[in-house]
Design a protein around this motif. Structure first.
Motif, PDB file in Angstrom:
ATOM      1  N   UNK A 122      40.148  42.967  31.778  1.00 42.44           N
ATOM      2  CA  UNK A 122      40.645  44.344  31.811  1.00 42.44           C
ATOM      3  C   UNK A 122      41.054  44.741  33.227  1.00 42.44           C
ATOM      4  N   UNK A 123      40.173  44.497  34.191  1.00 42.72           N
ATOM      5  CA  UNK A 123      40.458  44.906  35.559  1.00 42.72           C
ATOM      6  C   UNK A 123      41.539  44.033  36.184  1.00 42.72           C
ATOM      7  N   UNK A 124      41.584  42.757  35.834  1.00 42.77           N
ATOM      8  CA  UNK A 124      42.654  41.892  36.326  1.00 42.77           C
ATOM      9  C   UNK A 124      44.017  42.374  35.845  1.00 42.77           C
ATOM     10  N   UNK A 125      44.085  42.730  34.570  1.00 40.90           N
ATOM     11  CA  UNK A 125      45.356  43.212  34.037  1.00 40.90           C
ATOM     12  C   UNK A 125      45.770  44.524  34.691  1.00 40.90           C
ATOM     13  N   UNK A 126      44.799  45.388  34.938  1.00 43.42           N
ATOM     14  CA  UNK A 126      45.088  46.690  35.539  1.00 43.42           C
ATOM     15  C   UNK A 126      45.725  46.544  36.916  1.00 43.42           C
ATOM     16  N   UNK A 127      45.075  45.765  37.814  1.00 47.47           N
ATOM     17  CA  UNK A 127      45.588  45.644  39.179  1.00 47.47           C
ATOM     18  C   UNK A 127      46.813  44.739  39.239  1.00 47.47           C
ATOM     19  N   UNK A 187      44.878  42.892  47.602  1.00 51.14           N
ATOM     20  CA  UNK A 187      43.470  42.801  47.999  1.00 51.14           C
ATOM     21  C   UNK A 187      42.546  43.153  46.833  1.00 51.14           C
ATOM     22  N   UNK A 188      42.952  44.146  46.061  1.00 45.83           N
ATOM     23  CA  UNK A 188      42.162  44.525  44.887  1.00 45.83           C
ATOM     24  C   UNK A 188      42.117  43.378  43.882  1.00 45.83           C
ATOM     25  N   UNK A 189      43.269  42.754  43.646  1.00 42.41           N
ATOM     26  CA  UNK A 189      43.330  41.632  42.707  1.00 42.41           C
ATOM     27  C   UNK A 189      42.389  40.519  43.162  1.00 42.41           C
ATOM     28  N   UNK A 190      42.416  40.231  44.460  1.00 41.76           N
ATOM     29  CA  UNK A 190      41.586  39.151  44.999  1.00 41.76           C
ATOM     30  C   UNK A 190      40.096  39.441  44.853  1.00 41.76           C
ATOM     31  N   UNK A 191      39.729  40.719  44.772  1.00 45.08           N
ATOM     32  CA  UNK A 191      38.309  41.085  44.714  1.00 45.08           C
ATOM     33  C   UNK A 191      37.751  41.121  43.299  1.00 45.08           C
ATOM     34  N   UNK A 192      38.631  40.991  42.304  1.00 48.66           N
ATOM     35  CA  UNK A 192      38.202  41.101  40.907  1.00 48.66           C
ATOM     36  C   UNK A 192      37.730  39.744  40.391  1.00 48.66           C
ATOM     37  N   UNK A 193      36.668  39.743  39.624  1.00 53.01           N
ATOM     38  CA  UNK A 193      36.190  38.512  38.987  1.00 53.01           C
ATOM     39  C   UNK A 193      37.234  38.010  37.994  1.00 53.01           C
ATOM     40  N   UNK A 194      37.514  36.711  37.975  1.00 50.74           N
ATOM     41  CA  UNK A 194      38.473  36.169  37.002  1.00 50.74           C
ATOM     42  C   UNK A 194      38.065  36.426  35.559  1.00 50.74           C
ATOM     43  N   UNK A 195      36.773  36.682  35.333  1.00 46.87           N
ATOM     44  CA  UNK A 195      36.287  36.924  33.977  1.00 46.87           C
ATOM     45  C   UNK A 195      36.546  38.348  33.491  1.00 46.87           C
ATOM     46  N   UNK A 196      36.867  39.261  34.410  1.00 46.60           N
ATOM     47  CA  UNK A 196      37.098  40.664  34.040  1.00 46.60           C
ATOM     48  C   UNK A 196      38.574  40.829  33.693  1.00 46.60           C
TER      49      UNK A 196
END
Length: 239
Positions: A139-144, A128-137
């Protein structure tokens, strides 16, 4: 909109360091963690990255927060990663992917057989966290993304394999390869990777070990192809 951090380390680096800090205090659950400002100064990581890493640890149940009081170490401590000193200088990101292809499909297979209700709930929260992250971010995509893969490794219920996963993941996250990882994580590819994640999750939920392993392998092969393309771009002197 959050301002970019002035620090070089990313959220994944912050998460790795915080895991190590928590592991040092596993015998004293309930111990308070330093403030975000203190952690930022001690670990050499931006406060934004510290907050993002703490979000992952909270989802995993490693820490808990009390409004106005601080952050405390939870009852469960992560498995300490295997020590692989010196290996970073002897390997490369494509060798890391080969290792992942040997380890993670097996972990997905075991997760489909052994995942508890709590494991499934944790994986779903990560998804769910991955789905909520902007594809442009990136750093946050890699984290989750990394946290989701680790949740699968935990669900496999094999401490040695989890230790191997953590060791390989620690090598993978080295800042020296951050640029290549960023090149491989374009918004279009992020959407494709997220589709893979849902396919893996569906197979695990439905207790389909062969399908879970195949979906994980498909996902990692796609990422490997993207990294090869990124490496070729880096090596081309005309680009």
């Amino acid at each position: 909109m959050e301002k970019p951090s002035r620090f070089l380390a990313n959220s994944s680096s912050a998460l790795e360091q915080l895991r190590g800090l928590i592991a040092q205090h596993e015998s004293t659950p309930g111990s308070p963690l330093p403030t975000e400002r203190e952690l930022s100064e001690t670990l050499g990581v931006g406060r934004r990255e510290i907050r993002r890493a703490l979000d992952v640890l909270e989802e995993e149940g490693r820490i808990w927060r009390k409004q106005g009081k601080g952050t405390y170490i939870g009852p469960a401590a992560p498995v300490e990663p295997l020590a692989l000193q010196g290996l970073l200088q002897q390997t490369n990101l494509l060798e890391v992917m080969e290792a992942r292809l040997q380890i993670e499909p097996g972990l997905a297979r075991l997760a489909a057989l052994r995942a508890t209700r709590e494991n499934l709930a944790l994986m779903q929260r990560m998804l769910d966290r991955i789905d909520s992250v902007s594809p442009d971010d990136r750093d946050l995509n890699e984290l989750w993304d990394s946290a989701f893969h680790r949740a699968i490794a935990e669900a496999a219920d094999n401490r040695l394999l989890l230790g191997l996963f953590d060791a390989v993941d620690a090598v993978r996250r080295d800042p020296a390869w951050q640029h290549l990882r960023d090149l491989a994580r374009t918004p279009a590819r992020v959407d494709s990777y997220n589709d893979h994640h849902h396919k893996i999750m569906t197979a695990i939920i439905h207790r389909q070990p062969n399908e879970a392993a195949a979906a994980m392998r498909e996902h990692l092969l796609s990422l490997q192809t993207a990294l090869i393309q990124a490496t070729n771009l880096e090596d081309d002197p005309l680009l």
